[in-house]
Scaffold this motif. Structure first.
Motif, PDB file in Angstrom:
ATOM      1  N   ALA A  90       0.828  -1.208   0.000  1.00  0.00           N
ATOM      2  CA  ALA A  90       0.000   0.000   0.000  1.00  0.00           C
ATOM      3  C   ALA A  90       0.860   1.255   0.000  1.00  0.00           C
ATOM      4  O   ALA A  90       0.509   2.262  -0.631  1.00  0.00           O
ATOM      5  CB  ALA A  90      -0.920  -0.012   1.222  1.00  0.00           C
ATOM      6  N   LEU A  91       1.992   1.226   0.696  1.00  0.00           N
ATOM      7  CA  LEU A  91       2.884   2.378   0.699  1.00  0.00           C
ATOM      8  C   LEU A  91       3.467   2.628  -0.693  1.00  0.00           C
ATOM      9  O   LEU A  91       3.645   3.775  -1.111  1.00  0.00           O
ATOM     10  CB  LEU A  91       4.007   2.171   1.720  1.00  0.00           C
ATOM     11  N   HIS A  92       3.762   1.544  -1.407  1.00  0.00           N
ATOM     12  CA  HIS A  92       4.210   1.709  -2.797  1.00  0.00           C
ATOM     13  C   HIS A  92       3.077   2.278  -3.653  1.00  0.00           C
ATOM     14  O   HIS A  92       3.307   3.156  -4.491  1.00  0.00           O
ATOM     15  CB  HIS A  92       4.662   0.364  -3.370  1.00  0.00           C
ATOM     16  N   ALA A  93       1.875   1.767  -3.434  1.00  0.00           N
ATOM     17  CA  ALA A  93       0.736   2.216  -4.241  1.00  0.00           C
ATOM     18  C   ALA A  93       0.391   3.678  -3.975  1.00  0.00           C
ATOM     19  O   ALA A  93      -0.092   4.382  -4.873  1.00  0.00           O
ATOM     20  CB  ALA A  93      -0.485   1.326  -3.950  1.00  0.00           C
ATOM     21  N   ASP A  94       0.628   4.141  -2.768  1.00  0.00           N
ATOM     22  CA  ASP A  94       0.306   5.522  -2.391  1.00  0.00           C
ATOM     23  C   ASP A  94       1.277   6.536  -2.999  1.00  0.00           C
ATOM     24  O   ASP A  94       0.932   7.713  -3.139  1.00  0.00           O
ATOM     25  CB  ASP A  94       0.338   5.677  -0.870  1.00  0.00           C
ATOM     26  N   ALA A  95       2.492   6.089  -3.328  1.00  0.00           N
ATOM     27  CA  ALA A  95       3.531   7.018  -3.773  1.00  0.00           C
ATOM     28  C   ALA A  95       3.393   7.316  -5.268  1.00  0.00           C
ATOM     29  O   ALA A  95       3.162   6.414  -6.064  1.00  0.00           O
ATOM     30  CB  ALA A  95       4.905   6.428  -3.486  1.00  0.00           C
TER      31      ALA A  95
END
Length: 383
Positions: free
Chosen positions: A268-273
């Motif tokens: 999710a952190l990758h997807a948010d960036a």
């Protein structure tokens, strides 16, 4: 005809046949026969009650098999005596089958094959094509699995962790033949998530959706692998990302942290960036630390070294990497990446080439070869 909707009925019908007196192996074979007949005939005349049709046809196939085994009097009489279904829900039947197919006596390969057939409703041919093995080989694998489970009843509660590992194995196979196994794994995990309340089931579904959302950006038009840091993020599918993050947030709120929830949080952190540079690498390192608290893993430490290299600089990542075993998969690819970020392009090029020789698949090997060639084509100004 909606193939997914039809396959959703398979575990339900198997459960009904079992309550009528059929053993698991014979019930599963009978339902597969009915399923094949449905695929052959429903395109012209789809019944109003698909479930009722499958039950009726599968029951007839079961009775035919009983007669063929010369056990009509004892087994058929017992089956007719139980023809009125005892109180039970379709949800219970389906969940029980997930547990049975992930039985600890089965090998991972057998558990995957049986899950795809008994719970997923895929034919032996479809499963064989997906795993690139002859149909006869897959038929033997499924037959051995059913023999292993012979005489066992559907006992709950089952091992949810074992079920999730099987589903994750299916997801990681991706796509081959006419079956998209990643999509099939998502379908099966979604069905399980709607049947039971379990934070890790939701976590796994979130992880699958978040990874699957990046699929359109993972390869170029000619099939070349595109690593995460080079992907066109505008190609990522927002629908699965939004759904995955929502599932993850609900799972984390239960305060029952598990491996798949942590992996989903990292995804999710990758997807948010909006870019690699904007990624919250410090928080990713913290999530890897949480993952290591659940159990020691050299692969997790390898991934943590990459995140450390992004959060604190390549030298810190290399120091962490130096504590790990060089025999780890992708060790030299990670070292090459970190050496390149540290400006050591000559060394990095050699490491990319070395990593290519050890690559697990053709796409990864070709990518690493291209990385080495890219650095070798630069002017030699590195240290």
């Amino acid at each position: 005809m909606n193939d997914g909707e039809l396959r959703d009925l398979v575990p339900i019908v198997i459960g009904i046949l079992e309550r009528r007196g059929a053993d698991f192996s014979t019930a599963e074979d009978a339902v597969q026969d009915a399923l094949l007949e449905a695929f052959r005939t429903w395109s012209d005349d789809e019944p109003r009650d698909m479930k009722g049709w499958l039950i009726s046809v599968a029951w007839r196939r079961f009775l035919d098999r009983v007669r063929a085994e010369e056990a009509r009097t004892a087994r058929e009489g017992h089956a007719y005596a139980l023809r009125t279904d005892p109180p039970s829900t379709s949800t219970d039947d389906t969940v029980d089958l997930y547990f049975l197919c992930a039985h600890p006596d089965l090998s991972p390969a057998s558990a995957v094959a049986l899950t795809l057939r008994a719970v997923g409703g895929l034919t032996t041919r479809q499963i064989a094509e997906a795993y690139l093995v002859p149909e006869a080989t897959m038929a033997q694998r499924i037959s051995r699995a059913k023999r292993t489970l012979s005489g066992r009843r559907l006992n709950r509660p089952g091992n949810v962790a074992a079920v999730l590992k099987v589903l994750y194995l299916v997801f990681n196979e991706g796509y081959s033949g006419d079956v998209d196994l990643a999509a099939e794994a998502i379908r099966l995990t979604r069905a399980l998530n709607s049947s039971i309340t379990h934070a890790e089931v939701s976590g796994l579904l979130a992880l699958m959706l978040l990874h699957h959302a990046r699929r359109p950006a993972r390869f170029t038009g000619d099939g070349a692998l595109v690593p995460l840091d080079a992907q066109d993020r505008s190609l990522w599918e927002t629908g699965p990302i939004v759904e995955g993050i929502g599932l993850l947030q609900a799972a984390l709120a239960r305060d029952e942290l598990g491996e798949f929830q942590i992996q989903a949080a990292i995804a999710a952190l990758h997807a948010d960036a909006v870019s690699v540079e904007d990624t919250d690498w410090v928080q990713i390192v913290e999530w890897y630390d949480e993952l290591l608290k659940l159990g020691e893993s050299q692969i997790v430490r390898l991934n943590r070294a990459v995140a450390l290299g992004q959060a604190d600089g390549p030298e810190v990542g290399l120091a962490e990497l130096g504590r790990l075993d060089e025999s780890l998969p992708r060790y030299f690819a990670v070292e090459a990446h970190l050496r390149e970020r540290a400006g050591e392009t000559v060394t990095a090029a050699k490491l990319y080439a070395h990593a290519a020789d050890r690559a697990a698949d053709l796409a990864e090997r070709d990518h690493l070869i291209r990385q080495a060639a890219r650095l070798n084509s630069r002017p030699r100004g590195s240290r």
